[in-house]
Every structure is written in structure tokens, then in C-alpha cells.
Design a protein around this motif. Structure first.
Motif, mmCIF file in Angstrom:
data_model
loop_
_atom_site.group_PDB
_atom_site.id
_atom_site.type_symbol
_atom_site.label_atom_id
_atom_site.label_comp_id
_atom_site.label_asym_id
_atom_site.label_seq_id
_atom_site.Cartn_x
_atom_site.Cartn_y
_atom_site.Cartn_z
ATOM 1 N N ASP A 1 20.974 86.906 126.872
ATOM 2 C CA ASP A 1 21.908 87.530 125.933
ATOM 3 C C ASP A 1 23.188 87.987 126.632
ATOM 4 O OD1 ASP A 1 20.325 87.143 123.758
ATOM 5 O OD2 ASP A 1 19.330 89.096 123.888
ATOM 6 N N LEU A 2 22.999 88.543 127.802
ATOM 7 C CA LEU A 2 24.135 89.057 128.568
ATOM 8 C C LEU A 2 25.115 87.930 128.916
ATOM 9 C CD1 LEU A 2 24.318 92.047 129.494
ATOM 10 C CD2 LEU A 2 23.800 91.239 131.806
ATOM 11 N N LEU A 3 24.543 86.832 129.407
ATOM 12 C CA LEU A 3 25.380 85.697 129.808
ATOM 13 C C LEU A 3 26.032 85.051 128.582
ATOM 14 C CD1 LEU A 3 26.400 84.054 132.183
ATOM 15 C CD2 LEU A 3 24.331 82.666 132.093
ATOM 16 N N CYS A 4 25.262 84.989 127.511
ATOM 17 C CA CYS A 4 25.758 84.401 126.268
ATOM 18 C C CYS A 4 26.958 85.200 125.743
ATOM 19 C CB CYS A 4 24.599 84.431 125.279
ATOM 20 S SG CYS A 4 24.821 83.372 123.899
ATOM 21 N N LYS A 5 26.827 86.528 125.778
ATOM 22 C CA LYS A 5 27.919 87.407 125.310
ATOM 23 C C LYS A 5 29.173 87.187 126.145
ATOM 24 C CE LYS A 5 25.578 91.206 123.072
ATOM 25 N NZ LYS A 5 24.487 92.036 123.569
ATOM 26 N N LYS A 6 28.974 87.075 127.432
ATOM 27 C CA LYS A 6 30.083 86.836 128.359
ATOM 28 C C LYS A 6 30.801 85.519 127.982
ATOM 29 C CE LYS A 6 30.528 87.192 133.330
ATOM 30 N NZ LYS A 6 29.768 87.382 134.539
ATOM 31 N N LEU B 1 30.782 84.032 125.081
ATOM 32 C CA LEU B 1 31.452 84.122 123.771
ATOM 33 C C LEU B 1 32.821 84.783 123.910
ATOM 34 C CD1 LEU B 1 28.386 84.992 121.509
ATOM 35 C CD2 LEU B 1 29.645 82.836 121.586
ATOM 36 N N LYS B 2 32.906 85.763 124.810
ATOM 37 C CA LYS B 2 34.202 86.428 125.054
ATOM 38 C C LYS B 2 35.223 85.403 125.556
ATOM 39 C CE LYS B 2 33.318 91.220 126.188
ATOM 40 N NZ LYS B 2 32.928 92.049 127.325
ATOM 41 N N ILE B 3 34.762 84.581 126.496
ATOM 42 C CA ILE B 3 35.680 83.563 127.060
ATOM 43 C C ILE B 3 36.054 82.555 125.972
ATOM 44 C CG2 ILE B 3 36.032 81.827 128.871
ATOM 45 C CD1 ILE B 3 33.793 83.251 130.478
ATOM 46 N N ILE B 4 35.041 82.122 125.216
ATOM 47 C CA ILE B 4 35.293 81.127 124.154
ATOM 48 C C ILE B 4 36.321 81.682 123.161
ATOM 49 C CG2 ILE B 4 34.217 79.956 122.164
ATOM 50 C CD1 ILE B 4 31.592 79.884 123.996
ATOM 51 N N ASN B 5 36.170 82.956 122.803
ATOM 52 C CA ASN B 5 37.096 83.563 121.832
ATOM 53 C C ASN B 5 38.498 83.751 122.392
ATOM 54 O OD1 ASN B 5 35.327 83.669 119.705
ATOM 55 N ND2 ASN B 5 34.413 85.583 120.408
ATOM 56 N N SER B 6 38.610 83.763 123.711
ATOM 57 C CA SER B 6 39.938 83.969 124.295
ATOM 58 C C SER B 6 40.793 82.693 124.263
ATOM 59 C CB SER B 6 39.810 84.475 125.731
ATOM 60 O OG SER B 6 39.369 83.416 126.556
ATOM 61 N N TYR B 7 40.155 81.554 123.994
ATOM 62 C CA TYR B 7 40.925 80.299 123.896
ATOM 63 C C TYR B 7 41.669 80.261 122.566
ATOM 64 C CZ TYR B 7 38.775 77.978 127.944
ATOM 65 O OH TYR B 7 38.387 77.611 129.212
ATOM 66 N N GLU B 8 42.873 79.698 122.603
ATOM 67 C CA GLU B 8 43.672 79.602 121.376
ATOM 68 C C GLU B 8 43.020 78.640 120.383
ATOM 69 O OE1 GLU B 8 47.998 78.279 121.083
ATOM 70 O OE2 GLU B 8 47.965 79.984 122.507
ATOM 71 N N LYS B 9 42.588 77.478 120.922
ATOM 72 C CA LYS B 9 41.971 76.467 120.047
ATOM 73 C C LYS B 9 40.476 76.752 119.909
ATOM 74 C CE LYS B 9 45.356 72.957 120.468
ATOM 75 N NZ LYS B 9 45.903 71.908 121.289
ATOM 76 N N LYS B 10 39.999 76.724 118.686
ATOM 77 C CA LYS B 10 38.594 77.092 118.433
ATOM 78 C C LYS B 10 37.790 75.867 117.998
ATOM 79 C CE LYS B 10 39.885 81.549 118.443
ATOM 80 N NZ LYS B 10 39.987 82.191 119.722
ATOM 81 N N ILE B 11 36.505 75.898 118.279
ATOM 82 C CA ILE B 11 35.627 74.887 117.687
ATOM 83 C C ILE B 11 34.540 75.600 116.884
ATOM 84 C CG2 ILE B 11 36.024 73.040 119.382
ATOM 85 C CD1 ILE B 11 33.284 73.760 120.571
ATOM 86 N N GLU B 12 34.026 74.914 115.893
ATOM 87 C CA GLU B 12 33.013 75.528 115.016
ATOM 88 C C GLU B 12 31.621 75.394 115.630
ATOM 89 O OE1 GLU B 12 33.207 75.474 110.984
ATOM 90 O OE2 GLU B 12 35.207 76.333 111.360
#
Ligand code: GDP
Ligand code: IMO
Ligand code: MG
Length: 423
Positions: free
Chosen positions: A161-166, A168-179
Motif C-alpha cells: 500500500d505504501l509503495l502504491c500510494k507513492k 499514485l502521487k507520481i502518476i498524478n503529478s504528470y500532466e498527461k493522464k491515463i485511465e
């Protein structure tokens, strides 16, 4: 200990799977030492084609043990699918397949990170297989990773969970998103982890050390190829592991002095899948013919492979880095369709160091210099002994051997196990 290595000398897909399978009868253990399911190793025999991604290519030989070494990264979801595909064959997977407790695990979010990073790079993307390889090795060297041994610990889901949360933070920091639907992919992931836990997870370096003491023969199977090596490949258009001979030491825990033969495998021409420089790439009809006749489509992603002539500057470099002792040449049969065949023997380089593999391989920096050969224009795919091969084909082989100063011990003339000539 007698450990032999087999590794790719080009940009991957040289035919490692076929040759590991061909050589397996002479060994007791086959051990994959790096990479992950970015690999696609094809084996053909008895009219069936198999593609392996994580599982070593000795798996179809009943007496042999197959080890997934500590240097490999494992995606439990892909691993489970591979196991399910193998269930139809009578293989005692639970006793013949061993997994290092130090191999790192590819999380679903590693794959999302891989995809997001590629999209954000736009035109300069690596052309990754999107299997989460880069992010998983980044977590390994960043000391955040989860290893196979960890999934047997009580608190491992907290770690997850800890690594996953980390991530997700990085993923959300990207301008372009994927679903993506995290709940669904997590469900699939944990189901697959249950499967992984059913296998023999071992301290593989001790297992190999004991094998050494009892005189067992080991073949280490590489993935990808030398020109995709994280240090010596065409950086940044590379993979994230050590694909070269040194990777067998770190990826299995064997000492350099225990390495015996190093089989270097190459295609009679060159292919590359994904982005990055490729000096001998053919952009005309010849390239299309090579791709079509050679069936040059990625075994993992199905993407079309780029095709080009054989590049001896690159091959000499790969031989030097790996300390190759024997060569294996694949797919000579594909060149039967050409009237004229070219081999690149040097580069016309800006700084005139024309047989040195340069720091920058881009087209503006170098021009390949070719030697031309008349084609043999004969089907060689049914030939089983060296003395039946056309003279012009042997001229091609002899030229390569003379230039590389290493014997070509195996010639492959078709995808099937039987289409292999041992010299
Ligand atoms: P690997 O990743 O190095 O194991 O190589 P791949 O399996 O990705 O790609 C090699 C492809 O060439 C596969 O489709 C093989 O079945 C095929 N192949 C292997 N050897 C030969 C050969 O000598 N001739 C031909 N025509 N195909 C071959
Ligand atoms: P086998 O073992 C050919 C390429 C990808 C991309 C680059 C980085 O079958 O020879 P990655 O997913 O590793 O981050 O992608 O490396 N690549 C391969 N090309 N054969 C392979 O494996 C490859 N594994 C990765 O296309 O250019
Ligand atoms: Mg492949």
C-alpha cells in the motif's frame, strides 16, 4: 562450477529462446538472470510454437530445473498466465520451476508509471514494452522495491500500500493522464500473487553454489541484447537491466571465475523494436521483404520490428563487452530472398574512429560503410548439415568469422528446433 552463458549481441530477439531449448539437453539447470516480461522468447517443436516471457526456455525438458534468478523482475499477473498456458503440457512445474526470493515484483502501478512516463516523453519516448520494467528496476536501485520473499511476510500488504500510494502521487503529478481502475487491477494482482506463492521460492545463490559442488552444468539465459544494456547500450534507448555477461554474476550470484563458455547470438541481419538509433536500418523495399520473410513482429507486443543489414562494428563491440567464446548465427534463411546482401564493416565517423562503437550513434554523426555479397538465392531451411549449405552462404559465414575472430558454432536456418546445424 561450469556455468555457460547465452546472450543476445544485438537489440534483442536474436533467437535466444530457440537456442536455449536446443542446448538444454547438455545442462541440468537453466537460469534466467535479468529482464522480465519485456522478453518474448520463442520455441518451436512438434509443430507447436511457444512464447515465454518470465519462465526460462528449458522448461519443456523434463529432467532440467529452471530458475528465475534474483536479477529478474516478475509480474505475477503475466507469470500466472504463462503457467496457465503451460498447464496443457505435462510439465511438473511445481518441482521443476524455482524462483529466487530476491527477484523483484512488478506492481500494477509500475506498469501505469511506465505508460505515463512514455506518454509524457512524446516523440522522444523509449518505445518501452509497457511492462513496468523501468519503474520496477528504479524502485530496486532506489531501495523501495518488493521482493518475492516479501510476499510471505505478514506485513507485506502494508508495504504494498505504501509503495502504491507513492506511485499514485507520481502518476498524478504528470500532466498527461491515463485511465485505470485500481480496484480491479489490484484484485487481479493479489489473485496472481496467490499463484506465485505456490511455487518453490528459494535462496537461489545457495542453490547454485550447491549445484556447483555436485558438478551440475548450468546455462544462464539472457534476455534482451547487448545494445539494450543499461550501461553499454544505446542509452537512453535501452532497457533497465544489465543484459551483458556481468549481469549473469549479479543476477544469479555467481562468481566471474565460474563462467566458462559465453555463447553470443546474432541474426544474420539486424532488427530493433522500439525507438533509438539504428545505423544499418533499411528504409526501402528490402527492409519490408526482410520484415515479411523474417516474420519480424515482436513476440511480446506484436509491434513491427525495424530491419537492417548486419553491423560488424556493433557486433565486435558486443563481443568485447561480453567476452564471447562461441557465436550462434540465426535466420540466415531469411536472406535467401536477396540478390545482394550487405554487411557494415565500419562507420564513417565525424572523429574518424571508424571501427569504434561511438558514444552517439545518431544518423547525423555516422555513415555505415558496406561490403556487398552476392546472395545464394536458394532455400536453405531444410538443410541439416554444413556441407550441404550453398557456397555463397558459406562465403558470408566465413567473412563474418574472419572479421569477428570467433567461431560460429551453430547455424540456425528456421524457427523449428530441428532447423539447427551444429558445426
Ligand atoms: P528471442 O527473444 O531472442 O528469444 O527471440 P524471439 O523469439 O523474440 O524472436 C526470434 C524469432 O525468430 C521467433 O519468431 C523465432 O521463432 C524465429 N526464429 C528463430 N530462429 C530462426 C531461424 O533461424 N530462421 C527463421 N526464419 N526464424 C527463426
Ligand atoms: P527479448 O528477450 C527486443 C526494447 C523495447 C524498448 C526498450 C525498452 O525478447 O530479446 P523496456 O520495456 O525494457 O523498458 O523497453 O527495449 N526491448 C526489447 N526489444 N527484445 C526484447 O526482449 C526486449 N525487451 C525490451 O522495445 O525499445
Ligand atoms: Mg524476443
Amino acid at each position: 562450477m561450469s556455468v555457460d552463458l547465452i546472450l543476445g549481441l544485438q537489440w534483442g530477439d536474436e533467437g535466444k529462446g530457440k537456442i536455449v531449448d536446443f542446448l538444454t539437453d547438455s545442462y541440468e539447470i537453466i537460469a534466467r538472470f535479468q529482464g522480465g516480461p519485456n522478453a518474448g522468447h520463442t520455441l518451436e517443436f512438434d509443430g507447436i510454437k511457444h512464447v515465454l516471457h518470465t519462465i526460462p526456455s528449458g522448461i519443456f525438458h523434463s529432467k532440467v530445473e529452471n530458475l528465475i534468478g534474483n536479477g529478474v523482475v516478475i509480474d505475477p499477473v503475466i507469470f500466472k498466465k504463462e503457467i496457465e498456458n503451460l498447464n496443457q503440457f505435462e510439465i511438473d512445474l511445481y518441482s521443476k520451476l524455482l524462483i529466487s526470493n530476491k527477484a523483484h515484483i512488478i506492481l500494477p502501478t509500475h506498469k501505469i508509471l511506465d505508460a505515463t512516463s512514455e506518454i509524457s516523453k512524446g516523440k522522444s519516448k523509449i518505445g518501452s514494452t509497457l511492462r513496468g520494467i523501468g519503474p520496477t528496476y528504479m524502485d530496486k536501485t532506489g531501495r523501495n522495491g518488493i521482493r518475492v520473499g516479501d510476499i510471505f511476510e505478514k506485513n507485506w500488504e502494508e508495504k504494498y500500500d505504501l509503495l502504491c500510494k507513492k506511485h499514485l502521487k507520481i502518476i498524478n503529478s504528470y500532466e498527461k493522464k491515463i485511465e485505470f481502475n485500481l480496484e480491479k487491477i489490484n484484485e487481479e494482482f493479489f489473485e496472481a500473487v496467490k499463484k506465485l506463492k505456490q511455487f518453490k521460492v528459494i535462496n537461489s545463490q545457495f542453490y547454485l553454489s550447491n549445484a556447483k559442488k555436485s558438478g551440475k552444468k548450468i546455462l544462464a539465459e539472457g534476455a534482451q541484447g547487448t545494445l539494450l544494456d543499461i550501461d553499454f547500450g544505446t542509452y537512453p534507448y535501452v532497457t533497465s537491466s544489465t543484459t551483458t555477461a556481468a549481469g549473469a554474476c549479479t543476477g544469479l550470484g555467481i562468481a566471474p571465475k565460474d563462467i566458462n563458455e559465453v555463447y553470443g547470438i546474432f541474426k544474420a541481419y539486424t532488427t530493433r523494436v522500439g525507438s533509438g538509433p539504428f545505423p544499418t536500418e533499411i528504409n526501402d523495399k528490402d527492409g519490408e521483404i526482410m520484415a515479411k520473410v523474417g516474420n519480424e513482429f515482436g513476440s511480446t507486443t506484436g509491434r513491427a520490428r525495424r530491419c537492417g543489414w548486419l553491423d560488424l562494428v556493433a557486433l565486435k563491440y558486443a563481443i568485447q563487452i561480453n567476452g564471447v567464446t562461441q557465436l550462434v548465427m540465426m535466420k540466415g534463411d531469411v536472406l535467401s530472398n536477396f540478390k545482394k546482401i550487405k554487411i557494415c564493416t565500419s562507420y564513417n565517423n565525424k572523429d574518424n574512429s571508424n571501427d569504434v562503437f561511438p558514444f552517439n550513434l545518431s544518423k547525423n554523426e555516422i555513415i555505415p560503410i558496406y561490403t556487398e555479397f552476392p546472395g545464394w538465392e536458394k532455400d536453405i531451411s531444410n538443410i541439416t548439415s554444413e556441407n550441404e549449405l550453398p557456397k555463397k552462404f558459406m562465403n558470408y559465414i566465413n567473412f563474418i568469422e574472419k572479421e569477428l575472430k570467433i567461431p560460429i558454432k551453430i547455424i540456425s536456418v528456421g524457427p523449428d528446433r530441428k532447423q539447427t546445424i551444429f558445426r
